[in-house]
Design a protein around this motif. Structure first.
Motif, PDB file in Angstrom:
ATOM      1  N   VAL A  54     -20.825  -4.854  41.570  1.00  0.00           N
ATOM      2  CA  VAL A  54     -20.261  -5.952  42.360  1.00  0.00           C
ATOM      3  C   VAL A  54     -21.100  -6.217  43.602  1.00  0.00           C
ATOM      4  CG1 VAL A  54     -18.290  -6.685  43.726  1.00  0.00           C
ATOM      5  CG2 VAL A  54     -17.932  -5.562  41.523  1.00  0.00           C
ATOM      6  N   ARG A  57     -24.927  -7.502  43.292  1.00  0.00           N
ATOM      7  CA  ARG A  57     -25.184  -8.929  43.086  1.00  0.00           C
ATOM      8  C   ARG A  57     -25.554  -9.630  44.390  1.00  0.00           C
ATOM      9  NH1 ARG A  57     -20.115  -8.999  40.059  1.00  0.00           N
ATOM     10  NH2 ARG A  57     -19.214 -10.265  41.726  1.00  0.00           N
ATOM     11  N   HIS A  58     -25.225  -9.001  45.529  1.00  0.00           N
ATOM     12  CA  HIS A  58     -25.398  -9.670  46.816  1.00  0.00           C
ATOM     13  C   HIS A  58     -26.409  -8.974  47.719  1.00  0.00           C
ATOM     14  CE1 HIS A  58     -21.939 -12.066  45.676  1.00  0.00           C
ATOM     15  NE2 HIS A  58     -21.233 -10.962  45.486  1.00  0.00           N
ATOM     16  N   THR A 213     -14.192 -11.159  44.856  1.00  0.00           N
ATOM     17  CA  THR A 213     -15.606 -10.897  44.620  1.00  0.00           C
ATOM     18  C   THR A 213     -15.795  -9.941  43.449  1.00  0.00           C
ATOM     19  OG1 THR A 213     -16.102 -11.208  46.971  1.00  0.00           O
ATOM     20  CG2 THR A 213     -17.753 -10.065  45.660  1.00  0.00           C
ATOM     21  N   ASN A 216     -15.568 -11.832  40.284  1.00  0.00           N
ATOM     22  CA  ASN A 216     -16.371 -13.054  40.240  1.00  0.00           C
ATOM     23  C   ASN A 216     -15.467 -14.257  39.957  1.00  0.00           C
ATOM     24  OD1 ASN A 216     -18.768 -14.483  40.461  1.00  0.00           O
ATOM     25  ND2 ASN A 216     -19.310 -14.238  38.302  1.00  0.00           N
ATOM     26  N   THR A 218     -13.261 -17.665  39.758  1.00  0.00           N
ATOM     27  CA  THR A 218     -13.587 -19.084  39.726  1.00  0.00           C
ATOM     28  C   THR A 218     -13.075 -19.777  40.987  1.00  0.00           C
ATOM     29  OG1 THR A 218     -11.515 -19.691  38.643  1.00  0.00           O
ATOM     30  CG2 THR A 218     -13.369 -19.053  37.213  1.00  0.00           C
ATOM     31  N   GLU A 266     -11.481  -4.073  36.670  1.00  0.00           N
ATOM     32  CA  GLU A 266     -12.245  -4.259  37.912  1.00  0.00           C
ATOM     33  C   GLU A 266     -11.316  -4.302  39.122  1.00  0.00           C
ATOM     34  OE1 GLU A 266     -12.636  -6.039  35.216  1.00  0.00           O
ATOM     35  OE2 GLU A 266     -14.679  -5.511  34.564  1.00  0.00           O
TER      36      GLU A 266
END
Length: 322
Positions: A54, A57-58, A213, A216, A218, A266
């Motif tokens: 998680v 990704r950032h 987050t 992910n 929408t 998750e």
């Protein structure tokens, strides 16, 4: 400074009859608060919440501080009990009651939205408001100066969270000149003194962002989750739950409403709650929405237009099988 239409919040506050309080009503101490919260609320699941991609990704975005995100979240979880207020603090108030608080928060949601402030400011405002009202200093708060307390908490929060904070002049304006700038500044100082300048606290919004987050989410899930979570701010009853639990319930409700799997591995890993733990909190949030007081629709106004528009069937209708 934006223009602001005249609000009747102060008039409504002044018209509400004061509830009689028993002379033996004692103020809840923080240890009693934590004990009550632990007894009432479901306990976190014992799961592994280590990094699972998680945060990775950032890594290229420094604003996410991906290297420390998991540690930050664990730290916030460790502090949320100590920065939450007693769900019984109104028993020590002789001049105000739960309905007055509800009207005041409705007013603050409207002001927050009209000034275009960030979400974190709103949640910090309500936290500061409740912590101050539960302090000994707040025993002098009356119907006539409750709105002053509310706008001063918004001023404090904006200075902490915003790039461009509100000013005392803005606060006087939105209160229709019911108070002077000196009164606003003096109340700001009183609140900070009563809270020992402890402003940096965990909020339900912070936890919700983490959960969204993790899956992910929408755009629709994000928007609906914000709508549901904002709706919890007005309810004094929902102080029975911790911020992380309200955040989990908001994500649960929004995912279920939009036809997604309400809870997933998750979310268990990052929220540390199992689905059976979140379900009673979600039911409480839905129940509060069903019995929303007439005329207090600031959250609906906020999310019924522009970028915040939330359409489709009623959440209550879609979640009737909770």
């Amino acid at each position: 400074m934006i223009t602001h239409s005249r609000t009747s919040a102060q008039c409504v506050l002044n018209d509400i009859s004061n509830h009689n309080r028993g002379s033996n009503a004692a103020k809840m101490r923080s240890d009693a608060t934590n004990s009550r919260l632990n007894d009432f609320c479901p306990q976190p699941c014992d799961v592994d919440n280590t990094a699972d991609g998680v945060d990775e990704r950032h890594f290229d975005d420094p604003t996410f501080v991906a290297d420390y995100a998991n540690d930050i979240h664990e730290y916030l979880r460790s502090r949320e009990s100590s920065t939450s207020v007693s769900p019984f603090y109104m028993k020590s108030q002789r001049n105000i009651n739960e309905q007055m608080r509800q009207i005041l928060v409705n007013f603050l949601v409207d002001v927050h939205f009209r000034f275009g402030l960030v979400q974190a400011t709103l949640y910090l405002t309500v936290n500061i408001l409740d912590r101050f009202l539960s302090s000994e200093e707040a025993t002098r708060v009356t119907r006539t100066n409750l709105q002053l307390v509310g706008i001063a908490t918004l001023l404090i929060s904006s200075k902490f969270e915003e790039v461009w904070a509100l000013t005392s002049t803005d606060c006087v304006c939105v209160c229709d000149n019911a108070y002077s700038e000196k009164e606003v500044v003096d109340m700001e100082a009183s609140i900070l003194w009563a809270l020992n300048y402890e402003i940096n606290v965990p909020s339900a919004h912070t936890f919700m962002v983490r959960y969204l987050t993790a899956v992910n989410a929408t755009t629709d899930v994000v928007s609906l989750s914000n709508y549901v979570l904002d709706g919890t701010l007005q309810s004094y009853y929902l102080l029975n739950f911790l911020p992380s639990q309200l955040a989990a319930a908001a994500v649960f409700i929004s995912r279920k409403t939009l036809g997604e799997d309400a809870w997933c591995p998750e979310l268990v890993r990052h929220a540390l709650y199992c689905e059976e733990d979140v379900l009673p909190v979600a039911r409480a949030v839905i129940a509060v929405k069903v019995y929303c007081s007439a005329g207090l629709f600031a959250v609906e106004r906020k999310y019924g237009r522009g970028d915040f528009e939330v359409g489709g069937p009623s959440i209550v209708e879609l979640c009737s099988d909770f």
